[in-house]
Design a protein around this motif. Structure first.
Motif, PDB file in Angstrom:
ATOM      1  N   GLY A  49      -2.087 -62.249 -37.959  1.00  0.00           N
ATOM      2  CA  GLY A  49      -2.413 -61.573 -36.707  1.00  0.00           C
ATOM      3  C   GLY A  49      -3.841 -61.067 -36.651  1.00  0.00           C
ATOM      4  N   GLY A  50      -4.346 -60.579 -37.769  1.00  0.00           N
ATOM      5  CA  GLY A  50      -5.721 -60.089 -37.818  1.00  0.00           C
ATOM      6  C   GLY A  50      -6.724 -61.188 -37.489  1.00  0.00           C
ATOM      7  N   TRP A  51      -6.476 -62.382 -38.021  1.00  0.00           N
ATOM      8  CA  TRP A  51      -7.338 -63.527 -37.734  1.00  0.00           C
ATOM      9  C   TRP A  51      -7.223 -63.947 -36.267  1.00  0.00           C
ATOM     10  CZ3 TRP A  51     -10.966 -66.357 -40.391  1.00  0.00           C
ATOM     11  CH2 TRP A  51     -11.151 -66.025 -41.735  1.00  0.00           C
ATOM     12  N   PHE A  52      -5.993 -64.022 -35.780  1.00  0.00           N
ATOM     13  CA  PHE A  52      -5.776 -64.457 -34.397  1.00  0.00           C
ATOM     14  C   PHE A  52      -6.491 -63.530 -33.412  1.00  0.00           C
ATOM     15  CE2 PHE A  52      -1.338 -66.072 -35.856  1.00  0.00           C
ATOM     16  CZ  PHE A  52      -1.942 -67.172 -36.437  1.00  0.00           C
ATOM     17  N   MET A  53      -6.328 -62.225 -33.590  1.00  0.00           N
ATOM     18  CA  MET A  53      -6.907 -61.263 -32.655  1.00  0.00           C
ATOM     19  C   MET A  53      -8.420 -61.215 -32.751  1.00  0.00           C
ATOM     20  SD  MET A  53      -4.207 -58.098 -32.857  1.00  0.00           S
ATOM     21  CE  MET A  53      -2.446 -58.432 -33.051  1.00  0.00           C
ATOM     22  N   THR A  54      -8.938 -61.230 -33.973  1.00  0.00           N
ATOM     23  CA  THR A  54     -10.392 -61.160 -34.160  1.00  0.00           C
ATOM     24  C   THR A  54     -11.078 -62.381 -33.557  1.00  0.00           C
ATOM     25  OG1 THR A  54     -10.114 -59.875 -36.193  1.00  0.00           O
ATOM     26  CG2 THR A  54     -12.246 -60.936 -35.849  1.00  0.00           C
ATOM     27  N   MET A  55     -10.519 -63.564 -33.790  1.00  0.00           N
ATOM     28  CA  MET A  55     -11.105 -64.779 -33.219  1.00  0.00           C
ATOM     29  C   MET A  55     -11.091 -64.730 -31.698  1.00  0.00           C
ATOM     30  SD  MET A  55      -9.924 -67.984 -35.649  1.00  0.00           S
ATOM     31  CE  MET A  55      -8.164 -67.757 -35.383  1.00  0.00           C
ATOM     32  N   ASN A  56     -10.000 -64.239 -31.136  1.00  0.00           N
ATOM     33  CA  ASN A  56      -9.890 -64.157 -29.677  1.00  0.00           C
ATOM     34  C   ASN A  56     -10.897 -63.170 -29.107  1.00  0.00           C
ATOM     35  OD1 ASN A  56      -8.341 -63.027 -27.023  1.00  0.00           O
ATOM     36  ND2 ASN A  56      -7.787 -65.154 -27.437  1.00  0.00           N
ATOM     37  N   TYR A  57     -11.048 -62.030 -29.756  1.00  0.00           N
ATOM     38  CA  TYR A  57     -12.048 -61.050 -29.327  1.00  0.00           C
ATOM     39  C   TYR A  57     -13.449 -61.667 -29.338  1.00  0.00           C
ATOM     40  CZ  TYR A  57      -9.455 -56.574 -29.129  1.00  0.00           C
ATOM     41  OH  TYR A  57      -8.642 -55.517 -28.769  1.00  0.00           O
ATOM     42  N   LEU A  58     -13.782 -62.383 -30.402  1.00  0.00           N
ATOM     43  CA  LEU A  58     -15.107 -62.985 -30.537  1.00  0.00           C
ATOM     44  C   LEU A  58     -15.381 -64.000 -29.428  1.00  0.00           C
ATOM     45  CD1 LEU A  58     -15.239 -63.516 -34.412  1.00  0.00           C
ATOM     46  CD2 LEU A  58     -16.832 -62.123 -33.075  1.00  0.00           C
ATOM     47  N   VAL A  59     -14.423 -64.888 -29.206  1.00  0.00           N
ATOM     48  CA  VAL A  59     -14.589 -65.912 -28.177  1.00  0.00           C
ATOM     49  C   VAL A  59     -14.685 -65.285 -26.791  1.00  0.00           C
ATOM     50  CG1 VAL A  59     -13.493 -67.882 -27.037  1.00  0.00           C
ATOM     51  CG2 VAL A  59     -13.478 -67.730 -29.526  1.00  0.00           C
ATOM     52  N   HIS A  60     -13.839 -64.295 -26.512  1.00  0.00           N
ATOM     53  CA  HIS A  60     -13.859 -63.636 -25.208  1.00  0.00           C
ATOM     54  C   HIS A  60     -15.130 -62.835 -24.989  1.00  0.00           C
ATOM     55  CE1 HIS A  60      -9.398 -63.795 -23.790  1.00  0.00           C
ATOM     56  NE2 HIS A  60      -9.843 -64.969 -24.228  1.00  0.00           N
ATOM     57  N   ALA A  61     -15.692 -62.289 -26.066  1.00  0.00           N
ATOM     58  CA  ALA A  61     -16.952 -61.551 -25.941  1.00  0.00           C
ATOM     59  C   ALA A  61     -18.055 -62.458 -25.391  1.00  0.00           C
ATOM     60  CB  ALA A  61     -17.366 -60.982 -27.296  1.00  0.00           C
ATOM     61  N   VAL A  62     -18.109 -63.682 -25.903  1.00  0.00           N
ATOM     62  CA  VAL A  62     -19.108 -64.652 -25.432  1.00  0.00           C
ATOM     63  C   VAL A  62     -18.732 -65.190 -24.054  1.00  0.00           C
ATOM     64  CG1 VAL A  62     -20.259 -66.837 -25.942  1.00  0.00           C
ATOM     65  CG2 VAL A  62     -19.622 -65.304 -27.809  1.00  0.00           C
ATOM     66  N   MET A  63     -17.466 -65.525 -23.875  1.00  0.00           N
ATOM     67  CA  MET A  63     -17.004 -66.156 -22.635  1.00  0.00           C
ATOM     68  C   MET A  63     -17.173 -65.241 -21.424  1.00  0.00           C
ATOM     69  SD  MET A  63     -13.184 -67.652 -21.802  1.00  0.00           S
ATOM     70  CE  MET A  63     -12.481 -66.018 -21.493  1.00  0.00           C
ATOM     71  N   TYR A  64     -16.711 -63.998 -21.535  1.00  0.00           N
ATOM     72  CA  TYR A  64     -16.811 -63.091 -20.396  1.00  0.00           C
ATOM     73  C   TYR A  64     -18.255 -62.650 -20.131  1.00  0.00           C
ATOM     74  CZ  TYR A  64     -11.773 -62.768 -19.756  1.00  0.00           C
ATOM     75  OH  TYR A  64     -10.454 -63.054 -19.483  1.00  0.00           O
ATOM     76  N   SER A  65     -19.075 -62.629 -21.161  1.00  0.00           N
ATOM     77  CA  SER A  65     -20.502 -62.357 -20.959  1.00  0.00           C
ATOM     78  C   SER A  65     -21.125 -63.481 -20.134  1.00  0.00           C
ATOM     79  CB  SER A  65     -21.222 -62.229 -22.306  1.00  0.00           C
ATOM     80  OG  SER A  65     -20.727 -61.124 -23.037  1.00  0.00           O
ATOM     81  N   TYR A  66     -20.746 -64.699 -20.451  1.00  0.00           N
ATOM     82  CA  TYR A  66     -21.218 -65.862 -19.696  1.00  0.00           C
ATOM     83  C   TYR A  66     -20.763 -65.791 -18.240  1.00  0.00           C
ATOM     84  CZ  TYR A  66     -21.342 -70.751 -18.131  1.00  0.00           C
ATOM     85  OH  TYR A  66     -21.564 -71.901 -17.412  1.00  0.00           O
ATOM     86  N   TYR A  67     -19.485 -65.453 -18.031  1.00  0.00           N
ATOM     87  CA  TYR A  67     -18.960 -65.339 -16.665  1.00  0.00           C
ATOM     88  C   TYR A  67     -19.688 -64.254 -15.885  1.00  0.00           C
ATOM     89  CZ  TYR A  67     -14.902 -68.198 -18.012  1.00  0.00           C
ATOM     90  OH  TYR A  67     -14.089 -69.223 -18.432  1.00  0.00           O
ATOM     91  N   ALA A  68     -19.976 -63.136 -16.535  1.00  0.00           N
ATOM     92  CA  ALA A  68     -20.660 -62.031 -15.865  1.00  0.00           C
ATOM     93  C   ALA A  68     -22.070 -62.441 -15.439  1.00  0.00           C
ATOM     94  CB  ALA A  68     -20.713 -60.808 -16.777  1.00  0.00           C
ATOM     95  N   LEU A  69     -22.758 -63.133 -16.315  1.00  0.00           N
ATOM     96  CA  LEU A  69     -24.122 -63.583 -16.003  1.00  0.00           C
ATOM     97  C   LEU A  69     -24.121 -64.616 -14.879  1.00  0.00           C
ATOM     98  CD1 LEU A  69     -25.544 -63.881 -19.636  1.00  0.00           C
ATOM     99  CD2 LEU A  69     -26.210 -62.200 -17.907  1.00  0.00           C
ATOM    100  N   ARG A  70     -23.169 -65.529 -14.938  1.00  0.00           N
ATOM    101  CA  ARG A  70     -23.058 -66.538 -13.879  1.00  0.00           C
ATOM    102  C   ARG A  70     -22.751 -65.896 -12.532  1.00  0.00           C
ATOM    103  NH1 ARG A  70     -21.662 -71.940 -14.737  1.00  0.00           N
ATOM    104  NH2 ARG A  70     -21.422 -71.942 -12.461  1.00  0.00           N
ATOM    105  N   ALA A  71     -21.824 -64.958 -12.523  1.00  0.00           N
ATOM    106  CA  ALA A  71     -21.439 -64.279 -11.274  1.00  0.00           C
ATOM    107  C   ALA A  71     -22.593 -63.459 -10.719  1.00  0.00           C
ATOM    108  CB  ALA A  71     -20.226 -63.380 -11.519  1.00  0.00           C
ATOM    109  N   ALA A  72     -23.450 -62.964 -11.614  1.00  0.00           N
ATOM    110  CA  ALA A  72     -24.605 -62.164 -11.191  1.00  0.00           C
ATOM    111  C   ALA A  72     -25.750 -63.026 -10.657  1.00  0.00           C
ATOM    112  CB  ALA A  72     -25.094 -61.303 -12.351  1.00  0.00           C
ATOM    113  N   GLY A  73     -25.583 -64.336 -10.760  1.00  0.00           N
ATOM    114  CA  GLY A  73     -26.576 -65.236 -10.188  1.00  0.00           C
ATOM    115  C   GLY A  73     -27.564 -65.820 -11.177  1.00  0.00           C
ATOM    116  N   PHE A  74     -27.372 -65.554 -12.463  1.00  0.00           N
ATOM    117  CA  PHE A  74     -28.273 -66.113 -13.476  1.00  0.00           C
ATOM    118  C   PHE A  74     -27.967 -67.598 -13.684  1.00  0.00           C
ATOM    119  CE2 PHE A  74     -28.383 -61.615 -14.458  1.00  0.00           C
ATOM    120  CZ  PHE A  74     -29.722 -61.398 -14.761  1.00  0.00           C
ATOM    121  N   LYS A  75     -29.021 -68.393 -13.769  1.00  0.00           N
ATOM    122  CA  LYS A  75     -28.865 -69.816 -14.039  1.00  0.00           C
ATOM    123  C   LYS A  75     -28.878 -70.042 -15.548  1.00  0.00           C
ATOM    124  CE  LYS A  75     -30.838 -71.534  -9.717  1.00  0.00           C
ATOM    125  NZ  LYS A  75     -31.863 -72.411  -9.086  1.00  0.00           N
ATOM    126  N   LEU A  76     -27.744 -70.477 -16.066  1.00  0.00           N
ATOM    127  CA  LEU A  76     -27.600 -70.659 -17.497  1.00  0.00           C
ATOM    128  C   LEU A  76     -27.485 -72.135 -17.843  1.00  0.00           C
ATOM    129  CD1 LEU A  76     -24.981 -67.816 -18.106  1.00  0.00           C
ATOM    130  CD2 LEU A  76     -27.440 -67.691 -18.461  1.00  0.00           C
TER     131      LEU A  76
END
Length: 264
Positions: free
Chosen positions: A156-183
Motif C-alpha cells: 500500500g505504501g508503494w501504491f499510494m506514494t506512486m499515485n501521489y507522485l504521478v498526480h502531483a505532475v499531472m494536476y500541475s500540468y492540467y492547472a497550467l494548461r487551464a491557465a492558458g500556458f502553452k506547454l
C-alpha cells in the motif's frame, strides 16, 4: 460477543464500523458517478458547452498542491524505510498505515478518491471527449482503495506514494494548461509514460508480495486482494499503452502523412 457486536452497530465512530461504511459507500459513490455521467451527457446534448476555465484552474491547482504535499510526506517516509530497512520492509511493513505522519496521508489518499471524481464533471460540462480509460480508472481506484484500506495490505505504501507522485505532475500540468500556458507536447507524453511506469511497478509490487507470501515470509496480504489488484494494474497498463500510441504515435503518423500529401 453479542455486546461487542451491538456496540459496533450503535457506535458509528467505531473504527470497524467506519471502514465497513467506507466499503459500502464506495459502491454507492461509483453508482452515483456513473449515473451523473450518463445524465450529464444527455443534458449537455441540448446545451452549449461551458468554458469553466477559472474553476478548472482552481480545481486542478488544489489537487496539484494536495498531491505534491502527499508525495513529499509519503515519499520521504518510503525513502527512509527503503534506505534503512530495505526493499522487502518497504513493501511488507504495515507501519505506513500507522505512522504519525504517513497514517494521515494514507487516509487522506483514500478519501481523495471521492472528490477526484469531479474531474469528469468538467469533461461533461465542457463537452470534451470522455474516454473509457478515464471513468474506468476513477471507479476502480475508488473501489479498490476504499475496500482495501481496512486490511492494511502489503504494498500500500508503494501504491499510494506512486499515485501521489504521478498526480502531483499531472494536476500541475492540467492547472497550467487551464491557465492558458502553452506547454510542450512532450510534457503530456512524459506524464503518460510515468502513468505506464506506475502501472508496471504496481504489477511488480504485487508479484513481490505474492512471492514472499509463498515463501512463508511475513508480508500481510491475501490472494483475493493480490489477484484483483494485479488485474487492475494490468488493465491500466494495457489501456495507458493503448492511449499513448493513439494519442501520440498515431497522431504523429497522421500529421506526417498529411504534410506529405500537402507537399505533393
Amino acid at each position: 460477543m453479542l455486546l461487542f457486536s451491538s456496540n459496533i452497530c450503535i457506535n458509528p465512530c467505531h473504527p470497524y464500523n467506519k471502514h465497513e461504511c467506507m466499503r459500502k459507500k464506495s459502491f454507492l459513490f461509483s453508482a452515483l458517478y456513473a449515473a451523473c455521467i450518463l445524465g450529464g451527457r444527455h443534458v449537455m446534448k441540448q446545451r452549449e458547452k461551458f468554458e469553466l476555465r477559472k474553476p478548472l484552474v482552481l480545481w486542478s491547482l488544489t489537487l496539484a498542491v494536495f498531491s505534491i504535499f502527499g508525495a513529499i510526506r509519503t515519499g520521504s517516509y518510503m525513502m527512509y524505510i527503503l534506505m534503512t530497512k530495505g526493499l522487502k520492509q518497504s513493501v511488507c511493513d504495515q507501519s505506513f498505515y500507522n505512522g504519525p505522519v504517513s497514517k494521515f496521508w494514507a487516509y487522506a489518499f483514500v478519501l481523495s478518491k471521492a472528490p477526484e471524481l469531479g474531474d469528469t464533471l468538467f469533461i461533461v460540462l465542457r463537452k470534451q471527449k470522455l474516454i473509457f480509460l478515464h471513468w474506468y480508472h476513477h471507479i476502480t481506484v475508488l473501489l479498490y482503495s476504499w475496500y482495501s484500506y481496512k486490511d492494511m495490505v502489503a504494498g500500500g505504501g508503494w501504491f499510494m506514494t506512486m499515485n501521489y507522485l504521478v498526480h502531483a505532475v499531472m494536476y500541475s500540468y492540467y492547472a497550467l494548461r487551464a491557465a492558458g500556458f502553452k506547454l510542450s507536447r512532450k510534457f503530456a507524453m512524459f506524464i503518460t509514460l510515468t502513468q505506464i511506469t506506475q502501472m508496471l511497478m504496481g504489477c511488480v509490487v504485487n508479484y513481490l508480495v505474492y512471492s514472499w507470501m509463498q515463501q512463508g515470509q511475513e508480508c500481510p496480504s491475501h490472494m483475493q486482494n493480490i489477484v484483483w489488484s494485479s488485474l487492475m494494474y494490468l488493465s491500466y497498463f494495457v489501456l495507458f499503452v493503448q492511449f499513448f500510441f493513439e494519442a501520440y504515435i498515431g497522431k504523429s503518423k497522421s500529421s506526417a502523412m498529411a504534410i506529405t500529401k500537402k507537399s505533393e
